[in-house]
Design a protein around this motif. Structure first.
Motif, PDB file in Angstrom:
ATOM      1  N   TRP A   1     -38.037 -49.730 -32.446  1.00 16.24           N
ATOM      2  CA  TRP A   1     -38.605 -50.539 -31.375  1.00 16.24           C
ATOM      3  C   TRP A   1     -39.559 -49.718 -30.510  1.00 16.24           C
ATOM      4  N   MET A   2     -39.315 -48.396 -30.436  1.00 11.71           N
ATOM      5  CA  MET A   2     -40.127 -47.516 -29.588  1.00 11.71           C
ATOM      6  C   MET A   2     -41.543 -47.313 -30.114  1.00 11.71           C
ATOM      7  N   VAL A   3     -41.827 -47.705 -31.347  1.00  6.85           N
ATOM      8  CA  VAL A   3     -43.182 -47.508 -31.867  1.00  6.85           C
ATOM      9  C   VAL A   3     -44.189 -48.371 -31.127  1.00  6.85           C
ATOM     10  N   ARG A   4     -43.723 -49.300 -30.327  1.00  7.25           N
ATOM     11  CA  ARG A   4     -44.647 -50.059 -29.491  1.00  7.25           C
ATOM     12  C   ARG A   4     -45.279 -49.166 -28.429  1.00  7.25           C
ATOM     13  N   PHE A   5     -44.655 -48.022 -28.136  1.00  8.22           N
ATOM     14  CA  PHE A   5     -45.199 -47.075 -27.172  1.00  8.22           C
ATOM     15  C   PHE A   5     -45.896 -45.898 -27.837  1.00  8.22           C
ATOM     16  N   SER A   6     -45.385 -45.449 -28.992  1.00  8.93           N
ATOM     17  CA  SER A   6     -45.982 -44.312 -29.693  1.00  8.93           C
ATOM     18  C   SER A   6     -45.635 -44.396 -31.165  1.00  8.93           C
ATOM     19  N   PRO A   7     -46.565 -44.074 -32.060  1.00  9.12           N
ATOM     20  CA  PRO A   7     -46.247 -44.100 -33.492  1.00  9.12           C
ATOM     21  C   PRO A   7     -45.357 -42.942 -33.924  1.00  9.12           C
TER      22      PRO A   7
ATOM     23  N   SER B   1     -64.709 -44.928 -40.600  1.00 11.69           N
ATOM     24  CA  SER B   1     -64.254 -43.683 -41.229  1.00 11.69           C
ATOM     25  C   SER B   1     -64.580 -43.626 -42.708  1.00 11.69           C
ATOM     26  N   GLY B   2     -65.136 -44.708 -43.257  1.00 14.55           N
ATOM     27  CA  GLY B   2     -65.504 -44.724 -44.661  1.00 14.55           C
ATOM     28  C   GLY B   2     -64.338 -44.790 -45.610  1.00 14.55           C
ATOM     29  N   VAL B   3     -63.213 -45.374 -45.179  1.00  8.79           N
ATOM     30  CA  VAL B   3     -62.023 -45.445 -46.026  1.00  8.79           C
ATOM     31  C   VAL B   3     -61.513 -46.878 -46.050  1.00  8.79           C
ATOM     32  N   GLY B   4     -60.583 -47.124 -46.951  1.00 13.35           N
ATOM     33  CA  GLY B   4     -59.853 -48.380 -47.019  1.00 13.35           C
ATOM     34  C   GLY B   4     -58.372 -48.084 -47.063  1.00 13.35           C
ATOM     35  N   ALA B   5     -57.557 -49.095 -46.966  1.00 13.74           N
ATOM     36  CA  ALA B   5     -56.106 -48.924 -46.962  1.00 13.74           C
ATOM     37  C   ALA B   5     -55.486 -49.806 -48.030  1.00 13.74           C
ATOM     38  N   GLN B   6     -54.390 -49.320 -48.598  1.00 15.14           N
ATOM     39  CA  GLN B   6     -53.669 -50.083 -49.623  1.00 15.14           C
ATOM     40  C   GLN B   6     -52.401 -50.725 -49.101  1.00 15.14           C
ATOM     41  N   SER B   7     -51.961 -50.376 -47.908  1.00 16.34           N
ATOM     42  CA  SER B   7     -50.729 -50.927 -47.358  1.00 16.34           C
ATOM     43  C   SER B   7     -50.940 -51.254 -45.893  1.00 16.34           C
ATOM     44  N   PHE B   8     -50.481 -52.444 -45.499  1.00 18.48           N
ATOM     45  CA  PHE B   8     -50.618 -52.899 -44.118  1.00 18.48           C
ATOM     46  C   PHE B   8     -49.260 -53.395 -43.630  1.00 18.48           C
ATOM     47  N   LEU B   9     -48.928 -53.038 -42.389  1.00 20.54           N
ATOM     48  CA  LEU B   9     -47.653 -53.430 -41.792  1.00 20.54           C
ATOM     49  C   LEU B   9     -47.925 -54.121 -40.468  1.00 20.54           C
ATOM     50  N   LEU B  10     -47.472 -55.377 -40.372  1.00 22.06           N
ATOM     51  CA  LEU B  10     -47.565 -56.134 -39.121  1.00 22.06           C
ATOM     52  C   LEU B  10     -46.191 -56.155 -38.472  1.00 22.06           C
ATOM     53  N   GLN B  11     -46.130 -55.752 -37.210  1.00 20.72           N
ATOM     54  CA  GLN B  11     -44.879 -55.772 -36.457  1.00 20.72           C
ATOM     55  C   GLN B  11     -45.061 -56.663 -35.233  1.00 20.72           C
ATOM     56  N   ALA B  12     -44.146 -57.613 -35.096  1.00 18.90           N
ATOM     57  CA  ALA B  12     -44.168 -58.528 -33.962  1.00 18.90           C
ATOM     58  C   ALA B  12     -42.962 -58.225 -33.078  1.00 18.90           C
ATOM     59  N   PHE B  13     -43.223 -57.747 -31.859  1.00 22.62           N
ATOM     60  CA  PHE B  13     -42.166 -57.358 -30.926  1.00 22.62           C
ATOM     61  C   PHE B  13     -41.837 -58.552 -30.032  1.00 22.62           C
ATOM     62  N   ARG B  14     -40.606 -59.028 -30.171  1.00 21.12           N
ATOM     63  CA  ARG B  14     -40.180 -60.176 -29.382  1.00 21.12           C
ATOM     64  C   ARG B  14     -39.672 -59.731 -28.013  1.00 21.12           C
ATOM     65  N   SER B  15     -39.688 -60.655 -27.071  1.00 17.15           N
ATOM     66  CA  SER B  15     -39.263 -60.331 -25.710  1.00 17.15           C
ATOM     67  C   SER B  15     -37.775 -60.048 -25.612  1.00 17.15           C
ATOM     68  N   ASP B  16     -36.990 -60.455 -26.622  1.00 15.35           N
ATOM     69  CA  ASP B  16     -35.553 -60.192 -26.598  1.00 15.35           C
ATOM     70  C   ASP B  16     -35.194 -58.869 -27.256  1.00 15.35           C
ATOM     71  N   GLY B  17     -36.203 -58.060 -27.626  1.00 15.20           N
ATOM     72  CA  GLY B  17     -35.949 -56.754 -28.207  1.00 15.20           C
ATOM     73  C   GLY B  17     -35.927 -56.721 -29.720  1.00 15.20           C
ATOM     74  N   GLU B  18     -36.010 -57.864 -30.391  1.00 14.80           N
ATOM     75  CA  GLU B  18     -36.021 -57.902 -31.849  1.00 14.80           C
ATOM     76  C   GLU B  18     -37.445 -57.677 -32.374  1.00 14.80           C
ATOM     77  N   ILE B  19     -37.526 -57.225 -33.626  1.00 16.60           N
ATOM     78  CA  ILE B  19     -38.820 -56.946 -34.250  1.00 16.60           C
ATOM     79  C   ILE B  19     -38.896 -57.670 -35.586  1.00 16.60           C
ATOM     80  N   ALA B  20     -39.974 -58.386 -35.819  1.00 17.22           N
ATOM     81  CA  ALA B  20     -40.247 -59.005 -37.119  1.00 17.22           C
ATOM     82  C   ALA B  20     -41.325 -58.174 -37.809  1.00 17.22           C
ATOM     83  N   ARG B  21     -41.086 -57.829 -39.078  1.00 10.92           N
ATOM     84  CA  ARG B  21     -42.016 -56.967 -39.812  1.00 10.92           C
ATOM     85  C   ARG B  21     -42.458 -57.649 -41.093  1.00 10.92           C
TER      86      ARG B  21
END
Length: 521
Positions: free
Chosen positions: A86-92, A278-298
């Motif tokens: 959950w703390m990754v919302r502040f720092s990776p 940066s002249g690059v592309g990515a092969q993996s993407f992660l979406l994280q949705a931080f809910r107000s009740d402290g839960e995370i959907a990924r």
């Protein structure tokens, strides 16, 4: 105690008499080398003089009606790891420290919250809302932050020590704030060294003489130098940091799928701009949705090749965002890119007919992305050859990821020698009429007699002896027996691939056994 309190507040959690939310004295106990001891006590129990480390019998003697429960270290560890996620919302970059601490590398992140004070205030507010008691300190080194949180910081009141002020800020703290072993702390107290400032000017040799152990003296100096920033301290995050990331704070929490999709589209545009710059592309993407009740959907999606077009990334996510439950609202969306790499540049062909390649690799990769986005990762697979002698090991199944298999080497060259379908396990047959060193004349398979009218072979396949080498030269291992494979056809026109395991007179066991390995179409 906070983890237990949160669990008991959940409507589906079982009811217990030992609820830490109640005012009655309550403790968690655990087994130690000295027997059953108190692991933690709530405020009501602490007011009666009960503390961590006290023998359980003494605690019960003090308060006969003391409510208690065994501490659950495994669930506590899982809750701490979830809190780190959950703390990754502040720092990776988030690391787990012991059984009750977290370390955040906030360099370059505090500006997103209006500075270090704003970050500390929001972090404290979020933790309080989630029901976690906490101590927060921000400093230029891990050792300094740890010392402040364990020696001076009050619960819920963050402290910020400016980078470079570690020597002054730690001077009056007790030496136990340096993360020293119990034996080292005892020796320091015995010598009258109770404050960190007293260690600043002590010569290393003098410290070694006092400790009568160079190793213990070096450990004290190491912790002191790490806290002061003289020597670096390794930091290992609990998850790999993303290569690129973008975030979208939501002043008004998102409560429906349309808002989530719009937020994802905005994040995708911004992230792809960073990748293109940066002249690059990515092969993996992660979406994280931080809910107000402290839960995370990924939601994680993968591409066959590095991509950076927003519409392509949005197609990868497809309708997966519909499965995100916003709960009472989502107050932050975070999109991260992993496995980045350089992308091939150049003009695209007007038509596939101008290509000299048999396969359009770009179109194949795009097809894999569409298939995996619609059906799911790993649902569609392909079979690729392997360089092994045994037929059952000469191929393997891998998820379809858009790789070009047109030029893959086959384990054999002549078409039609191997059946298109192999059984997962060879099925034993009973041979009625057998010709030594030749194919069977009649055999029983699946309770039916099959009379052979045509046969071809044998194809002898020896075991891969190099895979059965003994671990030591003086030891011996038993090698599998060689196989003779035949292509046979019965009177009904059915064709089988059968083999005899073992050779007559090879001196390696009883008579050979027969098996059906596969069927020809």
């Amino acid at each position: 105690m906070d983890r237990l309190r949160r669990a008991r507040r959940h409507p589906t959690a079982p009811s217990h008499t030992g609820n830490p939310d109640k005012l009655r004295p309550f403790i968690l106990h655990e087994t130690s080398p000295h027997g059953l001891v108190v692991a933690i006590a709530n405020k009501a129990a602490q007011a009666a003089g009960i503390h961590a480390g006290l023998r359980f019998t003494d605690a019960r003697a003090t308060l006969p009606d003391l409510a208690s429960e065994e501490i659950d270290r495994e669930n506590d560890a899982r809750a701490l790891t979830a809190l780190a996620g959950w703390m990754v919302r502040f720092s990776p970059l988030v690391g787990v420290d012991g059984i009750d601490g977290l370390i955040l590398e906030t360099t370059g992140c505090d500006h997103l919250f209006g500075g270090e004070s704003g970050m500390a205030a929001e972090l404290s507010a979020k933790l309080a809302h989630a029901g976690y008691g906490h101590k927060i300190a921000i400093a230029g080194t891990v050792g300094a932050a740890w010392a402040l949180t364990h020696a001076t910081v009050e619960m819920g009141k963050p402290v910020i020590l400016a980078n470079g002020d570690e020597r002054t800020g730690l001077a009056d703290l007790p030496t136990r704030a340096l993360r020293l072993s119990e034996s080292s702390q005892i020796l320091l107290r015995r010598f009258g060294l109770t404050r960190i400032r007293q260690l600043y000017d002590i010569d290393r040799k003098a410290l070694t003489r006092r400790f009568n152990s160079r190793q213990s003296a070096d450990a004290v100096r190491l912790r002191l130098d790490q806290a002061l920033g003289i020597r670096p301290e390794p930091f290992t995050p609990f998850r790999p940091p993303p290569d690129y990331s973008t975030r979208l704070p939501c002043p008004e929490p998102l409560t429906d799928g349309a808002g989530i999709s719009a937020g994802l589209s905005r994040l995708t545009e911004e992230l792809c701009e960073h990748l293109s710059a940066s002249g690059v592309g990515a092969q993996s993407f992660l979406l994280q949705a931080f809910r107000s009740d402290g839960e995370i959907a990924r939601i994680r999606v993968n591409a066959a090749r590095p991509v950076r077009k927003p519409e392509h990334v949005m197609r990868l996510f497809g309708e997966k965002t519909d499965a995100v439950d916003p709960g009472f609202g989502i107050d932050l969306l975070l999109l991260e890119a992993f496995r980045t790499g350089e992308m091939a540049t150049g003009s695209r062909l007007i038509s596939g007919g101008f290509s000299q390649a048999d396969v359009d690799e770009d179109a194949l990769a795009a097809l894999a992305d569409r298939v995996n986005a619609r059906l799911g990762e790993g649902v569609v697979t392909v079979t690729i050859p392997e360089a092994h002698h045994p037929p059952q090991a000469a191929e393997r199944t891998v998820p379809f990821s858009g790789q070009n298999l047109a030029g893959a080497a086959r384990p054999y060259n002549l078409p039609g020698l191997r059946p298109a379908r192999l059984f997962e396990r060879a099925e034993r047959v009973e041979v009625i009429a057998e010709v030594p060193d030749g194919p069977p004349q009649r055999f029983i398979w699946r309770r039916k007699v099959r009379r052979v009218i045509r046969a071809d072979g044998p194809e002898r396949i020896a075991p891969e002896w190099w895979t059965y080498l003994p671990p030591r030269p003086e030891e011996t291992v038993s090698l599998p027996r060689a196989r003779d494979y035949y292509r046979v056809e019965d009177e009904d026109g059915r064709r089988y691939w059968v083999f005899r395991e073992g050779l007559y007179g090879d001196g390696r066991g009883e008579s050979p056994d027969w098996f059906v390995q596969g069927l020809f179409s």
